[in-house]
Design an enzyme around this catalytic site. Structure first.
Site, PDB file in Angstrom:
ATOM      1  N   ASP A  10       0.872  -1.276  -0.101  1.00 25.12           N
ATOM      2  CA  ASP A  10       0.205  -0.019  -0.083  1.00 25.12           C
ATOM      3  C   ASP A  10       1.050   1.176   0.197  1.00 25.12           C
ATOM      4  O   ASP A  10       1.584   1.398   0.931  1.00 25.12           O
ATOM      5  CB  ASP A  10      -1.127  -0.071   1.278  1.00 25.12           C
ATOM      6  CG  ASP A  10      -1.742   1.191   1.495  1.00 25.12           C
ATOM      7  OD1 ASP A  10      -1.738   2.163   0.564  1.00 25.12           O
ATOM      8  OD2 ASP A  10      -2.530   1.222   2.506  1.00 25.12           O
ATOM      9  N   ILE A  11       0.804   1.999  -0.880  1.00 31.21           N
ATOM     10  CA  ILE A  11       1.472   3.054  -0.967  1.00 31.21           C
ATOM     11  C   ILE A  11       1.423   4.217  -0.029  1.00 31.21           C
ATOM     12  O   ILE A  11       2.395   4.757   0.414  1.00 31.21           O
ATOM     13  CB  ILE A  11       1.560   3.865  -2.536  1.00 31.21           C
ATOM     14  CG1 ILE A  11       2.653   4.861  -2.838  1.00 31.21           C
ATOM     15  CG2 ILE A  11      -0.003   4.607  -2.595  1.00 31.21           C
ATOM     16  CD1 ILE A  11       2.578   5.565  -4.190  1.00 31.21           C
ATOM     17  N   ASN A  24      -7.610  12.164  -9.774  1.00 35.51           N
ATOM     18  CA  ASN A  24      -8.539  12.417 -10.951  1.00 35.51           C
ATOM     19  C   ASN A  24      -8.798  13.997 -11.239  1.00 35.51           C
ATOM     20  O   ASN A  24      -8.223  14.658 -10.182  1.00 35.51           O
ATOM     21  CB  ASN A  24      -9.977  11.919 -10.952  1.00 35.51           C
ATOM     22  CG  ASN A  24     -10.646  12.506  -9.762  1.00 35.51           C
ATOM     23  OD1 ASN A  24     -11.047  13.391  -9.542  1.00 35.51           O
ATOM     24  ND2 ASN A  24     -11.037  11.510  -8.712  1.00 35.51           N
ATOM     25  N   GLY A  32      -9.542   3.767  -5.258  1.00 34.35           N
ATOM     26  CA  GLY A  32      -7.864   3.210  -5.302  1.00 34.35           C
ATOM     27  C   GLY A  32      -6.939   4.050  -4.574  1.00 34.35           C
ATOM     28  O   GLY A  32      -7.336   4.364  -3.609  1.00 34.35           O
ATOM     29  N   ASP A  34      -6.098   7.061  -4.573  1.00 33.61           N
ATOM     30  CA  ASP A  34      -6.776   8.501  -4.293  1.00 33.61           C
ATOM     31  C   ASP A  34      -7.371   8.484  -3.225  1.00 33.61           C
ATOM     32  O   ASP A  34      -7.374   8.993  -2.060  1.00 33.61           O
ATOM     33  CB  ASP A  34      -7.577   9.001  -5.491  1.00 33.61           C
ATOM     34  CG  ASP A  34      -7.707  10.264  -5.577  1.00 33.61           C
ATOM     35  OD1 ASP A  34      -7.006  11.196  -4.814  1.00 33.61           O
ATOM     36  OD2 ASP A  34      -8.573  10.955  -6.379  1.00 33.61           O
ATOM     37  N   TYR A 126      -8.854   3.255 -14.345  1.00 32.14           N
ATOM     38  CA  TYR A 126      -8.751   3.691 -15.469  1.00 32.14           C
ATOM     39  C   TYR A 126      -8.395   2.496 -16.895  1.00 32.14           C
ATOM     40  O   TYR A 126      -8.172   3.059 -17.650  1.00 32.14           O
ATOM     41  CB  TYR A 126      -7.682   4.741 -15.670  1.00 32.14           C
ATOM     42  CG  TYR A 126      -8.228   6.165 -15.125  1.00 32.14           C
ATOM     43  CD1 TYR A 126      -9.536   6.269 -14.468  1.00 32.14           C
ATOM     44  CD2 TYR A 126      -7.622   7.289 -15.110  1.00 32.14           C
ATOM     45  CE1 TYR A 126      -9.948   7.372 -14.021  1.00 32.14           C
ATOM     46  CE2 TYR A 126      -8.085   8.690 -14.380  1.00 32.14           C
ATOM     47  CZ  TYR A 126      -9.274   8.696 -13.836  1.00 32.14           C
ATOM     48  OH  TYR A 126      -9.792   9.794 -13.658  1.00 32.14           O
TER      49      TYR A 126
HETATM   50  P1  ADP Z   1      -6.356   4.983 -11.776  1.00 38.09           P
HETATM   51  O1  ADP Z   1      -7.605   5.500 -11.643  1.00 38.09           O
HETATM   52  O2  ADP Z   1      -5.093   5.817 -12.228  1.00 38.09           O
HETATM   53  O3  ADP Z   1      -6.534   3.747 -12.544  1.00 38.09           O
HETATM   54  P2  ADP Z   1      -6.203   3.473  -9.372  1.00 38.09           P
HETATM   55  O4  ADP Z   1      -5.862   4.103  -7.990  1.00 38.09           O
HETATM   56  O5  ADP Z   1      -7.530   2.932  -9.598  1.00 38.09           O
HETATM   57  O6  ADP Z   1      -6.025   4.704 -10.340  1.00 38.09           O
HETATM   58  O7  ADP Z   1      -5.049   2.464  -9.426  1.00 38.09           O
HETATM   59  C1  ADP Z   1      -3.683   2.474 -10.039  1.00 38.09           C
HETATM   60  C2  ADP Z   1      -2.866   1.178  -9.513  1.00 38.09           C
HETATM   61  O8  ADP Z   1      -2.792   1.366  -8.025  1.00 38.09           O
HETATM   62  C3  ADP Z   1      -3.613  -0.036  -9.773  1.00 38.09           C
HETATM   63  O9  ADP Z   1      -2.776  -0.978 -10.045  1.00 38.09           O
HETATM   64  C4  ADP Z   1      -4.248  -0.480  -8.417  1.00 38.09           C
HETATM   65  O10 ADP Z   1      -4.192  -1.800  -8.092  1.00 38.09           O
HETATM   66  C5  ADP Z   1      -3.130   0.297  -7.540  1.00 38.09           C
HETATM   67  N1  ADP Z   1      -3.702   0.668  -6.109  1.00 38.09           N
HETATM   68  C6  ADP Z   1      -4.833   0.758  -5.626  1.00 38.09           C
HETATM   69  N2  ADP Z   1      -4.745   1.082  -4.164  1.00 38.09           N
HETATM   70  C7  ADP Z   1      -3.256   1.311  -3.950  1.00 38.09           C
HETATM   71  C8  ADP Z   1      -2.631   1.503  -2.707  1.00 38.09           C
HETATM   72  N3  ADP Z   1      -3.170   1.856  -1.538  1.00 38.09           N
HETATM   73  N4  ADP Z   1      -1.387   1.593  -3.095  1.00 38.09           N
HETATM   74  C9  ADP Z   1      -0.624   1.254  -4.093  1.00 38.09           C
HETATM   75  N5  ADP Z   1      -1.232   0.885  -5.138  1.00 38.09           N
HETATM   76  C10 ADP Z   1      -2.691   0.895  -5.111  1.00 38.09           C
END
Ligand code: ADP
Length: 169
Positions: A10-11, A24, A32, A34, A126
């Site tokens: 998790d980032i 967005n 996600g 965000d 996306y």
């Molecule tokens: P986008 O709308 O740009 O596609 P998302 O947040 O839906 O952005 O997803 C971007 C990537 O981040 C995907 O590969 C998703 O699995 C991943 N992701 C979702 N939540 C987290 C998180 N908490 N930490 C790291 N990566 C995440």
């Protein structure tokens, strides 16, 4: 030369000078990455985003652009918000996805950041195919000429991690 590292997880749990948010264009939150950034980072980040909307970014942040705010309660100096393109079968939007990485690093350089954590932009809601998303991410960071010392890709699942690992090898 920038060092590229990979982490699965998790980032929002990372420690880095900059954490990049896959935002967005409204800058007012979403799902996600965000959603996680605002949940864990607390209300200061949203307040900073609202202030941006009330000033320079009245129409929101354009796709491919990046802007910094406070990182609130995250273990980071700043969050850099960038808006990835929605995947399209008909239209090649690769240049916009590359721009997200380039512009985020440009902002990170302005902030004097040494470590930057990126998610795999556009590969979630996306819909960008993960292998191609990994290719664009790695190629763009390598070509960027950034002064950042470490770019850390933080991949949520095993599949995304494997795609980046294959691309780095
Ligand atoms: P986008 O709308 O740009 O596609 P998302 O947040 O839906 O952005 O997803 C971007 C990537 O981040 C995907 O590969 C998703 O699995 C991943 N992701 C979702 N939540 C987290 C998180 N908490 N930490 C790291 N990566 C995440």
């Amino acid at each position: 030369m920038v060092r590229i590292t990979l982490v699965q997880g998790d980032i929002t749990a990372e420690k880095a000078d900059v954490i990049v948010n896959a935002a967005n264009s409204s800058l007012l939150g979403g799902g996600g990455v965000d959603g996680a950034v605002h949940r864990r980072g607390g209300p200061e980040i949203l307040a900073a985003c609202r202030a941006l909307r009330a000033s320079r970014y009245g129409k929101g942040l354009a796709t491919g652009q990046a802007v910094a705010t406070t990182a609130g309660r995250l273990q980071a100096g700043h969050v850099v918000h960038t808006v990835g393109p929605v995947w399209s079968r008909e239209e090649d939007r690769s240049a916009l996805l590359a721009s997200c990485y380039r512009e985020s690093l440009r902002v990170a350089d302005e902030l004097g950041a040494r470590t930057v954590a990126f998610p795999a932009i556009s590969t979630g809601v996306y819909g960008w195919p993960i292998d191609d998303g990994a290719r664009i991410a790695v190629e763009t960071v390598r070509a960027s000429g950034t002064a950042v010392e470490e770019v850390r890709f933080v991949l949520f699942d095993e599949r995304a991690y494997a795609a980046f690992e294959a691309r780095l090898a």
